[in-house]
Design an enzyme around this catalytic site. Structure first.
Site, mmCIF file in Angstrom:
data_model
loop_
_atom_site.group_PDB
_atom_site.id
_atom_site.type_symbol
_atom_site.label_atom_id
_atom_site.label_comp_id
_atom_site.label_asym_id
_atom_site.label_seq_id
_atom_site.Cartn_x
_atom_site.Cartn_y
_atom_site.Cartn_z
ATOM 1 N N LYS A 155 0.756 -1.433 0.024
ATOM 2 C CA LYS A 155 -0.155 -0.016 -0.064
ATOM 3 C C LYS A 155 0.928 1.268 0.035
ATOM 4 C CE LYS A 155 -2.025 -0.523 3.641
ATOM 5 N NZ LYS A 155 -1.739 -2.673 4.456
ATOM 6 N N ARG B 85 -9.857 1.175 8.922
ATOM 7 C CA ARG B 85 -9.119 -0.494 9.669
ATOM 8 C C ARG B 85 -10.538 -1.463 9.590
ATOM 9 N NH1 ARG B 85 -3.881 0.002 8.730
ATOM 10 N NH2 ARG B 85 -2.518 -1.531 9.919
ATOM 11 N N ARG C 85 11.052 -5.703 5.109
ATOM 12 C CA ARG C 85 11.117 -4.210 4.549
ATOM 13 C C ARG C 85 12.075 -2.891 5.398
ATOM 14 N NH1 ARG C 85 4.762 -3.011 5.004
ATOM 15 N NH2 ARG C 85 5.160 -2.805 6.962
ATOM 16 N N ARG D 40 10.738 -1.470 10.662
ATOM 17 C CA ARG D 40 9.538 -0.359 11.917
ATOM 18 C C ARG D 40 9.562 -1.912 13.024
ATOM 19 N NH1 ARG D 40 3.789 0.388 8.673
ATOM 20 N NH2 ARG D 40 3.743 -0.625 10.357
ATOM 21 N N ARG E 51 -0.923 -8.808 13.440
ATOM 22 C CA ARG E 51 -1.419 -8.050 11.938
ATOM 23 C C ARG E 51 -2.264 -8.756 11.702
ATOM 24 N NH1 ARG E 51 4.556 -5.387 11.066
ATOM 25 N NH2 ARG E 51 2.805 -3.734 9.436
HETATM 26 P P1 AMP Z 1 0.364 0.499 9.158
HETATM 27 O O1 AMP Z 1 1.407 1.956 8.727
HETATM 28 O O2 AMP Z 1 -0.194 0.735 8.453
HETATM 29 O O3 AMP Z 1 1.097 -0.826 8.910
HETATM 30 O O4 AMP Z 1 0.381 0.854 10.318
HETATM 31 C C1 AMP Z 1 0.852 0.553 11.535
HETATM 32 C C2 AMP Z 1 -0.344 0.403 13.327
HETATM 33 O O5 AMP Z 1 -0.300 1.655 13.031
HETATM 34 C C3 AMP Z 1 -0.832 -0.294 12.932
HETATM 35 O O6 AMP Z 1 -1.020 -1.462 13.509
HETATM 36 C C4 AMP Z 1 -1.564 0.012 14.187
HETATM 37 O O7 AMP Z 1 -0.566 -0.211 15.480
HETATM 38 C C5 AMP Z 1 -1.706 1.457 13.943
HETATM 39 N N1 AMP Z 1 -3.252 2.120 12.672
HETATM 40 C C6 AMP Z 1 -2.617 2.878 11.575
HETATM 41 N N2 AMP Z 1 -3.667 2.883 10.691
HETATM 42 C C7 AMP Z 1 -4.825 2.711 12.022
HETATM 43 C C8 AMP Z 1 -6.176 2.597 11.981
HETATM 44 N N3 AMP Z 1 -6.753 2.732 10.801
HETATM 45 N N4 AMP Z 1 -7.324 2.362 12.682
HETATM 46 C C9 AMP Z 1 -6.138 1.661 13.416
HETATM 47 N N5 AMP Z 1 -4.970 1.333 13.771
HETATM 48 C C10 AMP Z 1 -4.216 1.732 12.955
#
Ligand code: AMP
Length: 207
Positions: free
Chosen positions: A13, A88, A122, A153, A164
Protein backbone atom coordinates in the site's frame (compact mmCIF):
# COMPACT_ATOMS: atom_id res chain seq x y z
CA UNK A 1 -10.72 12.06 -6.41
CA UNK A 2 -11.14 10.40 -3.03
CA UNK A 3 -9.29 7.11 -2.90
CA UNK A 4 -8.68 4.38 -0.35
CA UNK A 5 -5.90 1.80 -0.53
CA UNK A 6 -6.95 -1.43 1.11
CA UNK A 7 -4.81 -4.54 1.62
CA UNK A 8 -3.05 -6.70 4.19
CA UNK A 9 0.00 -5.37 6.04
CA UNK A 10 2.91 -5.68 3.63
CA UNK A 11 0.72 -5.79 0.51
CA UNK A 12 2.49 -2.74 -0.93
CA UNK A 13 0.00 0.00 0.00
CA UNK A 14 2.69 2.49 1.02
CA UNK A 15 4.75 1.92 -2.11
CA UNK A 16 1.78 2.25 -4.47
CA UNK A 17 0.47 5.24 -2.52
CA UNK A 18 3.66 7.18 -3.27
CA UNK A 19 3.20 6.57 -7.03
CA UNK A 20 -0.54 7.31 -7.05
CA UNK A 21 -0.17 10.44 -4.96
CA UNK A 22 2.51 11.69 -7.34
CA UNK A 23 0.58 10.95 -10.55
CA UNK A 24 -2.80 12.32 -9.40
CA UNK A 25 -1.47 15.03 -7.09
CA UNK A 26 -3.36 13.70 -4.08
CA UNK A 27 -2.21 14.01 -0.46
CA UNK A 28 -1.00 10.60 0.76
CA UNK A 29 -2.44 10.11 4.21
CA UNK A 30 -1.13 7.07 6.09
CA UNK A 31 -2.62 6.70 9.56
CA UNK A 32 0.32 4.43 10.48
CA UNK A 33 2.76 7.24 9.55
CA UNK A 34 0.66 9.80 11.46
CA UNK A 35 0.66 7.61 14.57
CA UNK A 36 4.41 6.91 14.26
CA UNK A 37 5.08 10.65 13.94
CA UNK A 38 3.07 11.24 17.14
CA UNK A 39 4.99 8.51 18.94
CA UNK A 40 8.32 9.94 17.79
CA UNK A 41 7.33 13.41 19.01
CA UNK A 42 5.94 11.99 22.28
CA UNK A 43 2.62 13.82 21.87
CA UNK A 44 -0.31 12.90 24.16
CA UNK A 45 -1.81 10.90 21.26
CA UNK A 46 1.52 9.15 20.66
CA UNK A 47 1.80 8.16 24.32
CA UNK A 48 -1.75 6.76 24.22
CA UNK A 49 -1.23 4.54 21.18
CA UNK A 50 2.40 3.43 21.53
CA UNK A 51 1.75 0.21 23.40
CA UNK A 52 -1.14 -0.94 21.25
CA UNK A 53 0.84 -0.28 18.06
CA UNK A 54 3.86 -2.19 19.35
CA UNK A 55 1.69 -5.28 19.87
CA UNK A 56 0.17 -5.10 16.38
CA UNK A 57 -3.36 -4.26 17.50
CA UNK A 58 -5.54 -1.44 16.22
CA UNK A 59 -5.59 1.96 17.89
CA UNK A 60 -9.00 3.00 19.24
CA UNK A 61 -11.55 3.94 16.56
CA UNK A 62 -12.51 7.29 18.12
CA UNK A 63 -8.89 8.54 18.23
CA UNK A 64 -8.21 7.28 14.70
CA UNK A 65 -11.35 8.80 13.19
CA UNK A 66 -10.60 12.17 14.86
CA UNK A 67 -7.03 12.06 13.55
CA UNK A 68 -8.25 11.48 9.98
CA UNK A 69 -11.09 14.00 10.19
CA UNK A 70 -8.64 16.61 11.36
CA UNK A 71 -6.11 15.77 8.60
CA UNK A 72 -8.82 15.85 5.89
CA UNK A 73 -9.84 19.34 6.98
CA UNK A 74 -6.47 20.66 5.71
CA UNK A 75 -6.79 22.71 2.50
CA UNK A 76 -4.56 20.25 0.59
CA UNK A 77 -7.45 17.77 0.79
CA UNK A 78 -9.87 20.06 -1.07
CA UNK A 79 -9.11 18.19 -4.28
CA UNK A 80 -9.40 14.76 -2.69
CA UNK A 81 -7.26 12.33 -0.76
CA UNK A 82 -5.44 9.03 -0.87
CA UNK A 83 -5.96 7.13 2.36
CA UNK A 84 -3.49 4.36 3.21
CA UNK A 85 -4.28 2.18 6.23
CA UNK A 86 -7.62 3.83 6.97
CA UNK A 87 -10.34 2.64 7.37
CA UNK A 88 -9.26 -0.54 9.14
CA UNK A 89 -12.67 -1.73 10.34
CA UNK A 90 -16.38 -1.25 9.68
CA UNK A 91 -16.82 1.42 12.38
CA UNK A 92 -14.14 3.58 10.73
CA UNK A 93 -15.59 2.99 7.26
CA UNK A 94 -19.06 4.09 8.26
CA UNK A 95 -17.64 7.12 10.11
CA UNK A 96 -15.74 8.11 6.96
CA UNK A 97 -18.92 7.75 4.88
CA UNK A 98 -20.45 10.45 7.12
CA UNK A 99 -17.79 13.11 6.47
CA UNK A 100 -15.82 12.25 3.31
CA UNK A 101 -17.02 9.09 1.52
CA UNK A 102 -14.48 7.66 -0.95
CA UNK A 103 -15.09 7.49 -4.70
CA UNK A 104 -13.06 4.33 -5.24
CA UNK A 105 -11.33 1.69 -3.14
CA UNK A 106 -8.26 -0.13 -4.47
CA UNK A 107 -7.79 -3.51 -2.85
CA UNK A 108 -4.27 -4.96 -3.21
CA UNK A 109 -4.68 -8.72 -3.24
CA UNK A 110 -1.59 -10.67 -2.16
CA UNK A 111 -0.84 -14.23 -1.15
CA UNK A 112 -0.94 -14.11 2.66
CA UNK A 113 1.64 -16.94 2.84
CA UNK A 114 4.24 -14.51 1.42
CA UNK A 115 3.46 -11.67 3.82
CA UNK A 116 5.91 -12.58 6.56
CA UNK A 117 8.80 -12.54 4.06
CA UNK A 118 7.58 -9.26 2.57
CA UNK A 119 7.34 -7.57 5.98
CA UNK A 120 10.38 -8.89 7.79
CA UNK A 121 12.61 -7.87 4.85
CA UNK A 122 11.14 -4.40 4.76
CA UNK A 123 13.25 -1.29 5.36
CA UNK A 124 11.65 2.13 5.76
CA UNK A 125 13.19 5.50 5.08
CA UNK A 126 12.96 7.73 8.15
CA UNK A 127 13.05 10.80 5.89
CA UNK A 128 10.89 10.22 2.76
CA UNK A 129 8.89 7.31 4.31
CA UNK A 130 9.28 5.10 1.24
CA UNK A 131 9.80 1.42 1.89
CA UNK A 132 12.05 -1.11 0.18
CA UNK A 133 12.78 -4.83 0.39
CA UNK A 134 16.23 -6.21 1.15
CA UNK A 135 15.75 -8.65 -1.77
CA UNK A 136 16.15 -5.62 -4.04
CA UNK A 137 18.38 -3.19 -2.13
CA UNK A 138 20.49 -5.53 0.03
CA UNK A 139 21.46 -4.62 3.61
CA UNK A 140 22.21 -0.93 2.95
CA UNK A 141 21.11 1.65 5.55
CA UNK A 142 20.85 4.45 2.99
CA UNK A 143 17.58 5.21 1.21
CA UNK A 144 18.07 4.75 -2.56
CA UNK A 145 15.54 7.55 -3.22
CA UNK A 146 16.59 10.37 -0.90
CA UNK A 147 19.71 9.28 1.00
CA UNK A 148 17.82 9.24 4.34
CA UNK A 149 18.41 6.57 6.98
CA UNK A 150 16.68 3.22 6.47
CA UNK A 151 15.19 1.67 9.59
CA UNK A 152 13.23 -1.46 10.53
CA UNK A 153 9.79 -0.68 11.94
CA UNK A 154 9.34 -1.81 15.52
CA UNK A 155 6.22 -3.82 14.58
CA UNK A 156 7.87 -5.55 11.58
CA UNK A 157 8.94 -8.67 13.52
CA UNK A 158 7.52 -12.20 13.08
CA UNK A 159 5.44 -12.25 16.31
CA UNK A 160 3.81 -8.87 15.72
CA UNK A 161 3.25 -9.65 12.05
CA UNK A 162 1.23 -12.72 13.06
CA UNK A 163 -0.97 -10.56 15.30
CA UNK A 164 -1.36 -7.89 12.60
CA UNK A 165 -2.46 -10.52 10.09
CA UNK A 166 -5.05 -11.88 12.52
CA UNK A 167 -6.34 -8.37 13.12
CA UNK A 168 -6.45 -7.80 9.35
CA UNK A 169 -8.48 -11.01 8.82
CA UNK A 170 -11.00 -10.33 11.55
CA UNK A 171 -11.39 -6.53 11.43
CA UNK A 172 -10.34 -5.31 7.97
CA UNK A 173 -11.35 -8.07 5.53
CA UNK A 174 -15.09 -7.29 6.05
CA UNK A 175 -14.41 -3.92 4.38
CA UNK A 176 -13.88 -5.71 1.05
CA UNK A 177 -17.51 -6.74 1.01
CA UNK A 178 -18.64 -3.37 2.40
CA UNK A 179 -17.12 -1.46 -0.52
CA UNK A 180 -17.99 -4.15 -3.10
CA UNK A 181 -21.64 -3.69 -2.15
CA UNK A 182 -21.26 0.06 -2.70
CA UNK A 183 -19.83 -0.67 -6.19
CA UNK A 184 -16.54 1.08 -5.30
CA UNK A 185 -14.14 -1.86 -5.02
CA UNK A 186 -11.28 -2.42 -7.49
CA UNK A 187 -9.30 -5.64 -6.92
CA UNK A 188 -5.68 -5.48 -8.07
CA UNK A 189 -3.25 -8.40 -8.06
CA UNK A 190 -0.49 -7.19 -5.72
CA UNK A 191 1.77 -10.19 -6.38
CA UNK A 192 3.42 -8.56 -9.39
CA UNK A 193 6.26 -6.08 -9.90
CA UNK A 194 5.74 -2.60 -8.41
CA UNK A 195 5.54 -1.15 -11.94
CA UNK A 196 2.95 -3.69 -13.12
CA UNK A 197 0.77 -3.19 -10.03
CA UNK A 198 0.87 0.57 -10.56
CA UNK A 199 0.07 0.19 -14.27
CA UNK A 200 -3.02 -1.88 -13.42
CA UNK A 201 -4.15 0.64 -10.81
CA UNK A 202 -3.90 3.50 -13.29
CA UNK A 203 -5.75 1.51 -15.95
CA UNK A 204 -8.56 0.69 -13.50
CA UNK A 205 -8.84 4.28 -12.27
CA UNK A 206 -9.08 5.62 -15.79
CA UNK A 207 -11.80 3.24 -16.96
P1 AMP B 1 0.43 0.60 9.16
O1 AMP B 1 1.59 1.54 9.04
O2 AMP B 1 -0.74 1.01 8.31
O3 AMP B 1 0.81 -0.84 8.98
O4 AMP B 1 -0.09 0.73 10.67
C1 AMP B 1 0.75 0.42 11.76
C2 AMP B 1 -0.07 0.35 13.03
O5 AMP B 1 -0.69 1.62 13.27
C3 AMP B 1 -1.23 -0.64 13.02
O6 AMP B 1 -0.80 -1.97 13.33
C4 AMP B 1 -2.13 -0.04 14.10
O7 AMP B 1 -1.63 -0.30 15.40
C5 AMP B 1 -1.98 1.46 13.84
N1 AMP B 1 -2.97 1.93 12.85
C6 AMP B 1 -2.72 2.42 11.60
N2 AMP B 1 -3.86 2.74 10.98
C7 AMP B 1 -4.87 2.45 11.83
C8 AMP B 1 -6.28 2.54 11.77
N3 AMP B 1 -6.90 3.00 10.68
N4 AMP B 1 -6.99 2.15 12.86
C9 AMP B 1 -6.39 1.70 13.97
N5 AMP B 1 -5.06 1.56 14.09
C10 AMP B 1 -4.29 1.93 13.04
Amino acid sequence: MKLILLGAPGSGKGTQAAYISDKYDLPHISTGDLFRENIKNKTPLGLKVKEVMDTGNLCPDDLTVELVKDRLSNPDCNKGYLLDGFPRDLAQASALDEFAAPDKVINLVVDLAKIEHRITGRRNCSKCKNSFHIDFIGETKVCPDCGGELVVRKDDNPETVKERLEVYESRTVPLINYYAKQGKLIDINGDQSIEKVFEEIVKALEL
